[in-house]
Every structure is written in structure tokens, then in C-alpha cells.
Design a protein around this motif. Structure first.
Motif, mmCIF file in Angstrom:
data_model
loop_
_atom_site.group_PDB
_atom_site.id
_atom_site.type_symbol
_atom_site.label_atom_id
_atom_site.label_comp_id
_atom_site.label_asym_id
_atom_site.label_seq_id
_atom_site.Cartn_x
_atom_site.Cartn_y
_atom_site.Cartn_z
ATOM 1 N N GLU A 100 -16.262 18.256 1.539
ATOM 2 C CA GLU A 100 -16.016 16.929 1.152
ATOM 3 C C GLU A 100 -14.691 16.545 1.232
ATOM 4 O O GLU A 100 -13.603 17.432 1.121
ATOM 5 N N ALA A 101 -14.273 15.304 1.737
ATOM 6 C CA ALA A 101 -13.054 14.791 1.722
ATOM 7 C C ALA A 101 -12.903 13.381 1.052
ATOM 8 O O ALA A 101 -13.568 12.785 0.889
ATOM 9 N N GLN A 102 -11.542 13.322 0.622
ATOM 10 C CA GLN A 102 -11.383 12.105 -0.179
ATOM 11 C C GLN A 102 -10.054 11.557 0.208
ATOM 12 O O GLN A 102 -8.827 12.254 0.169
ATOM 13 N N LEU A 103 -10.039 10.357 0.929
ATOM 14 C CA LEU A 103 -9.016 9.583 1.152
ATOM 15 C C LEU A 103 -8.486 8.625 0.099
ATOM 16 O O LEU A 103 -9.401 7.786 -0.144
ATOM 17 N N VAL A 104 -7.254 8.325 -0.037
ATOM 18 C CA VAL A 104 -6.667 7.595 -1.497
ATOM 19 C C VAL A 104 -5.592 6.698 -0.961
ATOM 20 O O VAL A 104 -4.639 7.260 -0.316
ATOM 21 N N CYS A 105 -5.889 5.283 -1.118
ATOM 22 C CA CYS A 105 -4.789 4.345 -0.889
ATOM 23 C C CYS A 105 -4.351 3.731 -2.363
ATOM 24 O O CYS A 105 -5.303 3.461 -3.085
ATOM 25 N N ILE A 106 -2.992 3.676 -2.714
ATOM 26 C CA ILE A 106 -2.702 2.966 -4.082
ATOM 27 C C ILE A 106 -2.613 1.631 -3.525
ATOM 28 O O ILE A 106 -1.385 1.203 -2.804
ATOM 29 N N VAL A 107 -3.090 0.654 -4.038
ATOM 30 C CA VAL A 107 -2.975 -0.915 -3.470
ATOM 31 C C VAL A 107 -2.341 -1.599 -4.888
ATOM 32 O O VAL A 107 -3.032 -1.763 -5.642
ATOM 33 N N ILE B 115 0.874 -1.165 -0.086
ATOM 34 C CA ILE B 115 -0.049 -0.038 0.027
ATOM 35 C C ILE B 115 0.893 1.240 -0.004
ATOM 36 O O ILE B 115 1.929 1.351 0.810
ATOM 37 N N GLU B 116 0.397 2.327 -0.878
ATOM 38 C CA GLU B 116 1.161 3.556 -0.963
ATOM 39 C C GLU B 116 -0.061 4.517 -0.733
ATOM 40 O O GLU B 116 -1.051 4.516 -1.225
ATOM 41 N N VAL B 117 0.077 5.273 0.486
ATOM 42 C CA VAL B 117 -0.698 6.385 0.665
ATOM 43 C C VAL B 117 -0.582 7.464 -0.122
ATOM 44 O O VAL B 117 0.644 7.948 -0.044
ATOM 45 N N GLU B 118 -1.623 8.129 -0.683
ATOM 46 C CA GLU B 118 -1.275 9.371 -1.787
ATOM 47 C C GLU B 118 -1.015 10.541 -0.879
ATOM 48 O O GLU B 118 -0.190 11.176 -1.177
ATOM 49 N N GLN B 119 -1.700 10.912 0.198
ATOM 50 C CA GLN B 119 -1.568 11.872 0.961
ATOM 51 C C GLN B 119 -1.842 11.500 2.560
ATOM 52 O O GLN B 119 -2.846 11.090 2.858
ATOM 53 N N PRO B 120 -0.730 11.447 3.426
ATOM 54 C CA PRO B 120 -0.963 10.932 4.713
ATOM 55 C C PRO B 120 -1.748 11.772 5.529
ATOM 56 O O PRO B 120 -2.653 11.226 6.406
ATOM 57 N N ILE B 121 -1.971 13.124 5.230
ATOM 58 C CA ILE B 121 -2.629 14.100 5.868
ATOM 59 C C ILE B 121 -3.459 14.869 5.035
ATOM 60 O O ILE B 121 -2.992 15.556 4.053
ATOM 61 N N VAL B 122 -4.677 14.576 5.054
ATOM 62 C CA VAL B 122 -5.796 15.180 4.084
ATOM 63 C C VAL B 122 -6.392 16.313 4.970
ATOM 64 O O VAL B 122 -7.056 16.016 6.187
ATOM 65 N N HIS B 123 -6.483 17.459 4.469
ATOM 66 C CA HIS B 123 -7.147 18.735 5.045
ATOM 67 C C HIS B 123 -8.622 18.945 4.471
ATOM 68 O O HIS B 123 -8.753 19.093 3.407
ATOM 69 N N SER B 124 -9.382 19.221 5.415
ATOM 70 C CA SER B 124 -10.744 19.542 5.020
ATOM 71 C C SER B 124 -11.643 20.222 6.154
ATOM 72 O O SER B 124 -10.821 20.799 7.033
ATOM 73 N N LEU C 196 -11.947 6.445 -0.428
ATOM 74 C CA LEU C 196 -12.704 6.574 0.628
ATOM 75 C C LEU C 196 -13.367 8.174 0.558
ATOM 76 O O LEU C 196 -12.824 8.982 1.029
ATOM 77 N N ILE C 197 -14.648 8.242 0.009
ATOM 78 C CA ILE C 197 -15.190 9.773 -0.017
ATOM 79 C C ILE C 197 -16.156 9.891 1.118
ATOM 80 O O ILE C 197 -17.158 9.282 1.048
ATOM 81 N N ILE C 198 -16.027 11.038 1.887
ATOM 82 C CA ILE C 198 -16.627 11.676 2.782
ATOM 83 C C ILE C 198 -17.254 12.732 2.529
ATOM 84 O O ILE C 198 -16.599 13.894 2.344
ATOM 85 N N ARG C 199 -18.872 12.593 2.520
ATOM 86 C CA ARG C 199 -19.703 13.975 2.045
ATOM 87 C C ARG C 199 -19.974 14.523 3.287
ATOM 88 O O ARG C 199 -20.456 13.897 4.340
ATOM 89 N N ASN C 200 -19.997 16.101 3.292
ATOM 90 C CA ASN C 200 -20.493 16.766 4.506
ATOM 91 C C ASN C 200 -19.876 16.405 5.802
ATOM 92 O O ASN C 200 -20.241 15.674 6.566
ATOM 93 N N LEU D 46 -3.941 7.062 7.557
ATOM 94 C CA LEU D 46 -4.065 8.479 7.053
ATOM 95 C C LEU D 46 -4.776 9.228 7.896
ATOM 96 O O LEU D 46 -5.386 8.815 8.948
ATOM 97 N N SER D 47 -4.805 10.677 7.883
ATOM 98 C CA SER D 47 -5.369 11.463 8.973
ATOM 99 C C SER D 47 -6.267 12.476 8.260
ATOM 100 O O SER D 47 -5.757 13.060 7.340
ATOM 101 N N LEU D 48 -7.528 12.605 8.826
ATOM 102 C CA LEU D 48 -8.235 13.779 8.143
ATOM 103 C C LEU D 48 -8.264 15.020 9.237
ATOM 104 O O LEU D 48 -8.653 14.662 10.402
ATOM 105 N N SER D 49 -7.805 16.048 8.849
ATOM 106 C CA SER D 49 -7.374 17.020 9.547
ATOM 107 C C SER D 49 -8.144 18.378 9.232
ATOM 108 O O SER D 49 -8.412 18.686 8.029
ATOM 109 N N GLY D 50 -8.692 19.045 10.405
ATOM 110 C CA GLY D 50 -9.104 20.390 10.052
ATOM 111 C C GLY D 50 -8.214 21.545 10.153
ATOM 112 O O GLY D 50 -8.506 22.652 9.856
#
Length: 579
Positions: free
Chosen positions: A277-284, A263-272, A318-322, A346-350
Motif C-alpha cells: 500500500e502507498a500513501q501520497l500526501v499534499c498539505i494544501v 501546496i507543500e508536498v509531504e514526501q516528494p518521493i514515496v517508496h513502495s 491519495l491512498i493506493i491499495r495493492n 510526487l513520485s511513487l517509486s519502487g
């Protein structure tokens, strides 16, 4: 059986004709010898060149040469001689090795692909006549290769030799493995390819839509070896045989490397931000193809109206809406197949992203510098913390005795920098920090937090252009009382409703030894300036939206006051007169 009898009969006929041809040649040579012996004076013996010079003996006008002909083609082997008075007494024969093919105008061989082609007699520029017989071979085969002799029957036979080479297109006769190779990661790979043809074909290995594992475009040789297979080794490998005769021949081998998921993580920290809307991506990667499961902390995530999953090749999203506050946190993508499993975190950060300085590295002044930076945040920025100091003598170098500013996230306004001092809008700086040993820090709140008069500080207030509709924020700040001709370092961090981001990378800037002479630019006359703070009118070009907005408000207030006064003044005078 009948076919075999016909074959035997054909061979016997060919042997008889060949024997008759030999007898005919011998008789012709004997007669020619008798005639020459009578014509030759007593006591004179011809030397080796005599026959070539004899006017009664014809000579060749064609030179022997080599012919390289592709298989299946037609070739004409020439044999032209000069015609003399007694040319008819000489027998012109075609032979292959010791086998006689033709004698004079008689075809001895029964091969239907061979044909005699008489040369039309014609005179050259000297008036000499030429004649002869060419030999045509149709649909040439590999067995036709060899030497073909055109011979003049004389006491000392004259002959020319044509060599026929048959060119054969390449053909791959053997390849291993034949079609597909399944192999585990780390194992060696050996592929072999052999081909036939004339000339000997050259074998070239290549990979479809990719370079070879060693980075080269191709590899020459019958054998291709790869010491350790990995996922980058997989692909279609092509063996191509080419000898520049006809079309190259090629075969493909599919190499399929089996390995556990990677697994390669596209962005370890995703800002939202909340409501976005947020999108977390793993390259598998993995073979066999892995299955992927998403977790928030330790809770498996299913497909809902808010959460959805999307797979495009190796990209799993993984797509997170609202987004809500509870959605912020740590996530895991887990991939598994028959050979193992792997995880990516991955981390979803504000929080805001790292700040990026975009001001020029050289100031326009000797003791001031307008520093600016940008940052992305999905919620409003509440304040910034700017750190700066006089750099060490060796710019971009930190000495061992310096106190470096670690990448700490300061959580409240009362936290101090490494220098132990903190100032709102700075403080008395004046270049007092020397040798790069201390950091000055400045807390810069949002404009709505301004409340103190500007003259109380040694640094002018900052001006920020914030647009709620965008996530990009830009800030500029004027540093004063700096040392002329000096190098400085700066770092900055930002805070929004979710907290402080990490410190930016170190930014280097310098002051001049003397101020630049700037030509004054034409400015429109502004009326009602007395209603504004003078500090606002002294801002840089980056503060134009803030200043112009306040000027417009001041003009509107002045006009409103004049109109109200003009309307109420007559009524007021009337009341006073009555009183």
C-alpha cells in the motif's frame, strides 16, 4: 413633574440645613473667641502654636491620608480628637470642598449613602479620652472622588484632609474592526483598541493558541499593525485591558486572510512495492478552502476500490491499495479556489531508499575495515555497488583537482566508476589509490549469486541478513589491504527489481596505526566444521544468523548420514556373506 418638585424641595432643604450649619459653626467660633479673649491676660497675644497647646482646645488623633477604594465598595473616613474639659463647646464638622456634610452630630447632606459614625469615648494608656465622628460612604461612585475635610470649629480652624480615589475596573470602549476582518494577502492590517478605567488600563494584544506574527507572545499598545498579511497572519487576535482592579476586559477580532492555494508536498518521493500500500500526501493551504484533484501523469484519478482519497484538515492523501507496476510513476495534486490554483508533484517509486552507513567511523584494525549499511526496499535487493577511496589530506575537504563522484545511478554491472575500474568483490587495492583522486568500486551481489571460491579475491565475501517479511535490509563488507592510520571515504547504492537507487552521502572512516588487542571470547565447540567453507566461520558478529544456519544444516546432514549407515550396514554385510 412631581419628581422634579421633590428634587427641588430636597435641594432647598439641604441648602437651608447647610446654612444653619454655617451659622452654628460661626456662633460657636464667636463664643469661643469671646471666652478666650477674657481668659487671656492683658498684653499677651497667643502665637501660632498657642491653640494646639491650649488645654481647652482639642487636637486630632487621626492623620489625613489617601484612600484608594474600588467602585461599589464602602469606605469609612476616620476623624478622632482628644477630649478636653470644654470639648463640647467645639463643633466637629465634615466638609467636601466648601460644602458642609455634617456639623457635630447633625447630618447636613441629604445623600443617603453618607452616615455619621460616633467614635466611642475611651481612655488611652495615659488616661486621655478620645472622641469624634467618622464618615461612612456606602456604594462609592466615581463622583465621590475628591478631598474630605474634618474640621474643628475654632478661632483658627484645625482640620485634616482625607483624599478619596475611586478605582474603576477596565472596560473596552472601542475596538476596530469590531468582530471580523477579511483581507487579501499582501495588504496591511491595522487594529485599534481603547479602554477606560482608573488607573488607566494597559492594552495587551495576543493571538489565541499562537504567537504573534513577529514571533513574540504579545504586544503592548492601543494599535496593532501588520505590514503585509499572509496565510500565517490569520487567527483570533485578543485585545486585553487590565489595570489590576477587578477582572480584565477583553475582546477578540478574527483576521481572515484571503489567498490562492499553496501546496507543500509531504514526501516528494514515496517508496513502495508491488502488492503493498502507498500513501501520497499534499498539505494544501488556501482561503477560501480549495478543492483538490489528483492526477497520475495527465489522467485524473477517481475514487475506486484501489484508489481512495482522505482529507484531514489541510492534509490531503491519495491512498493506493495493492500497488501494481503500472501504478509506479508520477502523480500531481492540484488545488484551486476563486483566487487561483497550485500544483504539487510526487513520485511513487519502487526503487530502494538511500543507503545509510551505520558502522563505527574508526576501524579496529590497521589495514582492514568492516563497513556496514542499511537500506529500505519493498522488493529483494539484487546487488550493491560500494565506492571507496583514500581521502584527501584535509578530511572532509575536496580539492579542485579531484574527480568527484557525482550522484549517478548506474544501470548495469558493466558500468564503471570514475576511476574506470570495476571488480567483483574488489580487486587488488592495497592502498594504491592516493590523494582522493580515484574511486574504487565493488559490485556485491546477493548471496545466491556467489559462485567463485573465496581465495580468488583479496576481500572477504559480504554477509547480508535479508528477511523477506521486512523492508529493511542490512549489509556488511570487509575491506582489506588498507593503509594504516589513513582516512577513507565511501558511498554505496543498491539495486532491486526496479533498478538502482541514488548514491548515498559520503561516509568517512579511518584505520588505526596498530591493531587493537582484543581478548578472545569463549566459543562453543563446533563439530563437523569440515563440511563448511572456512570463510563462513571467519565472519563478524553481524553474520551470525548465516553461519549458525549453515552449522545446523551440517549437523543435520552428519546425523542423517550416521543413521542411514547404521541401518543399512547389517543388510549390506548379509548380502556380501551370501555372495
Amino acid at each position: 413633574m412631581h419628581f422634579l418638585n421633590l428634587m427641588d424641595t430636597s435641594k432647598r432643604v439641604e441648602m437651608k440645613i447647610s446654612a444653619m450649619a454655617h451659622i452654628l459653626i460661626i456662633v460657636s467660633v464667636t463664643l469661643l473667641t469671646v471666652k478666650e479673649s477674657v481668659a487671656t491676660p492683658t498684653g499677651h497675644f497667643p502665637d501660632s502654636n498657642y491653640l494646639e497647646e491650649d488645654k481647652y482646645s482639642p487636637g486630632f488623633l487621626t492623620l489625613g491620608q489617601k484612600y484608594s477604594i474600588a467602585i461599589g465598595s464602602t469606605v469609612v473616613l476616620p476623624c478622632k480628637i482628644n477630649e478636653t474639659e470644654n470639648s463640647s463647646q467645639y463643633v466637629l464638622a465634615w466638609k467636601r470642598d466648601i460644602a458642609v456634610l455634617t456639623a457635630g452630630n447633625v447630618k447636613v447632606t441629604v445623600n443617603p449613602r453618607l452616615r455619621l459614625m460616633p467614635v466611642q469615648a475611651h481612655a488611652d494608656q495615659h488616661g486621655s479620652l478620645s472622641t469624634g465622628y467618622n464618615l461612612e460612604i456606602r456604594d462609592v461612585r466615581i463622583s465621590d472622588a475628591g478631598d474630605y475635610i474634618c474640621q474643628i470649629g475654632s478661632m483658627e480652624p484645625k482640620e485634616i484632609v482625607h483624599t478619596l480615589e475611586i478605582l474603576v475596573p477596565p472596560k473596552i470602549d472601542y475596538i476596530s474592526p469590531p468582530n471580523k476582518l477579511d483581507i487579501h494577502k499582501g495588504a496591511p492590517i491595522r487594529m485599534e483598541c481603547r479602554a477606560s478605567g482608573n488607573p488607566t488600563p494597559k492594552i495587551i494584544w495576543s493571538r489565541k493558541n499562537n504567537v504573534m506574527p513577529n514571533g513574540e507572545a504579545n504586544k503592548t499598545g492601543n494599535v496593532l499593525e501588520i505590514v503585509h498579511a499572509n496565510r500565517h497572519t490569520s487567527g483570533h487576535y485578543k485585545c486585553t485591558a487590565d489595570n489590576r482592579v477587578g477582572q480584565p476586559d477583553s475582546r477578540e477580532v478574527l483576521v481572515n486572510v484571503l489567498y490562492p492555494p499553496e501546496i507543500e508536498v509531504e514526501q516528494p518521493i514515496v517508496h513502495s512495492g508491488v502488492g503493498h500500500e502507498a500513501q501520497l500526501v499534499c498539505i494544501v493551504h488556501g482561503e477560501p478552502t480549495p478543492s483538490v484533484i489528483w492526477y497520475q501523469d495527465t489522467t485524473q484519478i477517481g475514487i475506486t476500490e484501489q484508489f481512495s482519497q482522505q482529507n484531514r484538515g489541510n492534509k490531503h492523501s491519495l491512498i493506493i491499495r495493492n500497488v501494481t507496476y503500472s501504478d509506479l510513476g508520477n502523480y500531481t495534486c492540484q488545488a484551486s479556489n476563486a483566487l487561483g490554483k497550485d500544483r504539487g508533484t510526487l513520485s511513487l517509486s519502487g526503487l530502494p531508499t538511500l543507503c545509510y552507513f551505520d558502522s563505527p567511523t574508526l576501524s579496529s584494525y590497521r589495514d582492514q575495515y568492516n563497513i556496514s549499511w542499511t537500506v529500505q526496499s519493498y522488493s529483494p535487493i539484487r546487488e550493491y555497488r560500494l565506492f571507496f577511496r583514500l581521502a584527501a589530506k584535509g578530511l572532509h575537504q575536496l580539492h579542485t583537482h579531484e574527480k568527484s563522484l557525482d550522484n549517478h545511478i548506474y544501470g548495469d554491472r558493466t558500468a564503471s566508476a570514475t576511476s574506470g575500474s570495476q571488480h567483483l568483490y574488489g580487486g587488488q587495492y592495497g592502498g594504491g589509490v592516493g590523494g582522493g583522486e580515484q574511486w574504487e568500486n565493488v559490485v556485491i551481489p546477493e548471496m545466491s549469486d556467489y559462485g567463485a571460491p573465496n581465495h580468488f579475491y583479496n576481500m572477504v565475501p559480504p554477509y547480508v541478513a535479508y528477511q523477506p517479511a521486512t523492508i529493511r535490509h542490512r549489509m556488511s563488507f570487509q575491506l582489506k589491504n588498507l593503509k594504516p592510520a589513513s582516512n577513507y571515504e565511501a558511498r554505496v547504492q543498491a539495486r532491486n527489481d526496479h533498478g538502482w537507487n541514488k548514491l548515498s552521502s559520503i561516509f568517512h572512516f579511518s584505520t588505526r596505526s596498530e591493531d587493537m588487542e582484543l581478548e578472545p571470547s569463549a566459543q562453543p565447540a563446533v563439530h563437523g566444521a569440515g563440511l563448511l567453507d572456512k570463510g563462513l566461520l571467519s565472519s563478524s558478529g553481524a553474520t551470525a544468523p548465516f553461519t549458525v544456519a549453515h552449522v545446523h544444516k551440517s549437523w543435520a546432514l552428519s546425523i542423517f548420514t550416521v543413521l542411514i549407515t547404521a541401518r543399512l550396514l547389517p543388510s549390506l554385510l548379509a548380502v556380501l556373506s551370501v555372495a
